[in-house]
Design a protein around this motif. Sequence first.
Motif, mmCIF file in Angstrom:
data_model
loop_
_atom_site.group_PDB
_atom_site.id
_atom_site.type_symbol
_atom_site.label_atom_id
_atom_site.label_comp_id
_atom_site.label_asym_id
_atom_site.label_seq_id
_atom_site.Cartn_x
_atom_site.Cartn_y
_atom_site.Cartn_z
ATOM 1 N N THR A 152 0.653 -1.276 -0.010
ATOM 2 C CA THR A 152 0.057 0.081 0.025
ATOM 3 C C THR A 152 0.903 1.205 -0.105
ATOM 4 O O THR A 152 2.236 1.057 0.503
ATOM 5 C CB THR A 152 -0.856 0.275 1.223
ATOM 6 N N VAL A 153 0.169 2.237 -0.492
ATOM 7 C CA VAL A 153 0.905 3.736 -0.349
ATOM 8 C C VAL A 153 -0.009 4.607 -0.174
ATOM 9 O O VAL A 153 -1.109 4.585 -0.540
ATOM 10 C CB VAL A 153 1.578 3.888 -1.669
ATOM 11 N N THR A 154 0.151 5.665 0.866
ATOM 12 C CA THR A 154 -0.435 6.775 1.191
ATOM 13 C C THR A 154 -0.198 7.924 0.375
ATOM 14 O O THR A 154 0.612 8.094 -0.633
ATOM 15 C CB THR A 154 -0.261 7.093 2.473
ATOM 16 N N ASN A 155 -1.125 8.939 0.334
ATOM 17 C CA ASN A 155 -1.114 10.098 -0.395
ATOM 18 C C ASN A 155 0.263 10.877 -0.099
ATOM 19 O O ASN A 155 0.824 11.591 -0.881
ATOM 20 C CB ASN A 155 -2.088 11.030 -0.366
ATOM 21 N N LEU A 156 0.761 10.700 1.134
ATOM 22 C CA LEU A 156 2.148 11.410 1.262
ATOM 23 C C LEU A 156 3.358 10.435 0.924
ATOM 24 O O LEU A 156 4.558 10.704 1.356
ATOM 25 C CB LEU A 156 2.109 11.511 3.109
ATOM 26 N N GLY A 157 3.016 9.255 0.212
ATOM 27 C CA GLY A 157 4.104 8.465 -0.023
ATOM 28 C C GLY A 157 4.778 7.303 0.910
ATOM 29 O O GLY A 157 5.637 6.864 0.686
#
Length: 227
Positions: A213-218
Amino acid sequence: MTQDDARKLTREALFECRKQAIRLHREGMTRVRIATIVGVHRNTVGQWIAKWEGKASKVTMPGRAGRPHGSGRTLTKEQERAVKRVIMQDMPEQLKLDFALWTRDAVRLLIRELYDIDMPIRTVGEYLKRWGFTPQKPVRRAYERSPKAVQQWLDHTYPAIHARSRLENAEIHWGDETGLRSDDVTGRGYSLRGKTPVRECKGTPEKVNMISTVTNLGKVRFMFYQG
């Protein structure tokens, strides 16, 4: 100098030769003598004099060498626009052509069916290049996809999720799964024609799955698992 040699001169140099030839002609010199002085064939001098006499005794700049732009093409402008429109709007299978994508062979067959013109494959490639078409790997897209539902999710569902994550001080993770194999070969490498490169590997490859997974902040999270 022959007529072909004269054509190889620059337009400015040829213009000066013409003016000199006409000036010598007006002084009464013979065409053979003029040809020797100017350095062209006597027939070329005769053509220059004939053009000068036909243009009210005016020496004009010679036109550009070669065929006019667009001359010698197999398709008319209207036919070109029609073929381009078909390629941009439809796929070959929609027209009952035995091709999944628009290749040069597919476009060649299209032109043959539309206009009964059997165009060489190389010429088809030249037309496609002139029209701005390039060979590209297609993007995979599920036909079940609903653009309206996707837009609804982007405009309403996701903004609500984002607002909730901020209220709860939570993170939004975008996830995906993939499978890895030890015998996987990606990319391409150069080799001699007819000598396909060989990459040695185990007869029974090792396999493992991964979820990440990856978040909007990287921020990235991942895990390997079997099965």
